[in-house]
Design a protein around this motif. Sequence first.
Motif, PDB file in Angstrom:
ATOM      1  N   VAL A  18      65.687  35.364  32.999  1.00 48.99           N
ATOM      2  CA  VAL A  18      66.738  35.588  34.006  1.00 48.99           C
ATOM      3  C   VAL A  18      67.236  34.239  34.520  1.00 48.99           C
ATOM      4  CG1 VAL A  18      67.192  36.535  36.301  1.00 48.99           C
ATOM      5  CG2 VAL A  18      65.853  37.850  34.668  1.00 48.99           C
ATOM      6  N   THR A  19      66.321  33.301  34.688  1.00 48.86           N
ATOM      7  CA  THR A  19      66.690  31.962  35.169  1.00 48.86           C
ATOM      8  C   THR A  19      67.639  31.276  34.189  1.00 48.86           C
ATOM      9  OG1 THR A  19      64.527  31.768  36.218  1.00 48.86           O
ATOM     10  CG2 THR A  19      65.771  29.740  35.932  1.00 48.86           C
ATOM     11  N   THR A  28      73.999  33.659  40.610  1.00 48.11           N
ATOM     12  CA  THR A  28      72.653  33.556  41.163  1.00 48.11           C
ATOM     13  C   THR A  28      71.673  34.480  40.454  1.00 48.11           C
ATOM     14  OG1 THR A  28      72.987  35.270  42.826  1.00 48.11           O
ATOM     15  CG2 THR A  28      73.592  33.015  43.451  1.00 48.11           C
ATOM     16  N   MET A  29      70.404  34.108  40.534  1.00 52.30           N
ATOM     17  CA  MET A  29      69.355  34.951  39.968  1.00 52.30           C
ATOM     18  C   MET A  29      69.326  36.296  40.681  1.00 52.30           C
ATOM     19  SD  MET A  29      66.245  32.285  39.139  1.00 52.30           S
ATOM     20  CE  MET A  29      65.072  33.545  39.453  1.00 52.30           C
ATOM     21  N   SER A  33      69.565  39.850  38.869  1.00 51.71           N
ATOM     22  CA  SER A  33      68.532  40.852  39.127  1.00 51.71           C
ATOM     23  C   SER A  33      69.140  42.183  39.554  1.00 51.71           C
ATOM     24  CB  SER A  33      67.570  40.339  40.194  1.00 51.71           C
ATOM     25  OG  SER A  33      66.524  41.232  40.385  1.00 51.71           O
ATOM     26  N   ILE A  34      70.169  42.125  40.393  1.00 58.72           N
ATOM     27  CA  ILE A  34      70.863  43.342  40.831  1.00 58.72           C
ATOM     28  C   ILE A  34      71.494  44.046  39.627  1.00 58.72           C
ATOM     29  CG2 ILE A  34      72.877  44.173  42.130  1.00 58.72           C
ATOM     30  CD1 ILE A  34      72.141  42.039  44.263  1.00 58.72           C
ATOM     31  N   SER A  46      85.239  38.892  34.146  1.00 53.89           N
ATOM     32  CA  SER A  46      84.957  37.490  33.810  1.00 53.89           C
ATOM     33  C   SER A  46      83.449  37.242  33.742  1.00 53.89           C
ATOM     34  CB  SER A  46      85.615  36.541  34.812  1.00 53.89           C
ATOM     35  OG  SER A  46      85.147  36.792  36.128  1.00 53.89           O
ATOM     36  N   THR A  47      82.683  37.871  34.639  1.00 49.56           N
ATOM     37  CA  THR A  47      81.227  37.738  34.624  1.00 49.56           C
ATOM     38  C   THR A  47      80.643  38.425  33.396  1.00 49.56           C
ATOM     39  OG1 THR A  47      81.178  37.679  37.040  1.00 49.56           O
ATOM     40  CG2 THR A  47      79.109  38.185  35.921  1.00 49.56           C
TER      41      THR A  47
END
Length: 66
Positions: A18-19, A28-29, A33-34, A46-47
Amino acid sequence: MKIIVNLDVMLAKRKMSVTELSEAVGITMANISILKTGKAKAIRFSTLEKICEVLECKPGDILDIE
């Protein structure tokens, strides 16, 4: 119908943490995670595009419907 996020499966297939994904995509991590837990209410195209680029996959490899 429910949308299923298979991000953890793709991370495992690519042997990426994940990092590492967080740093490569630039989010962000906590947000990764979400997404990974399926608690996200939305995701920007875009993400999603950046995640797919880093994981070398298509959106359909990450998102599924139940």
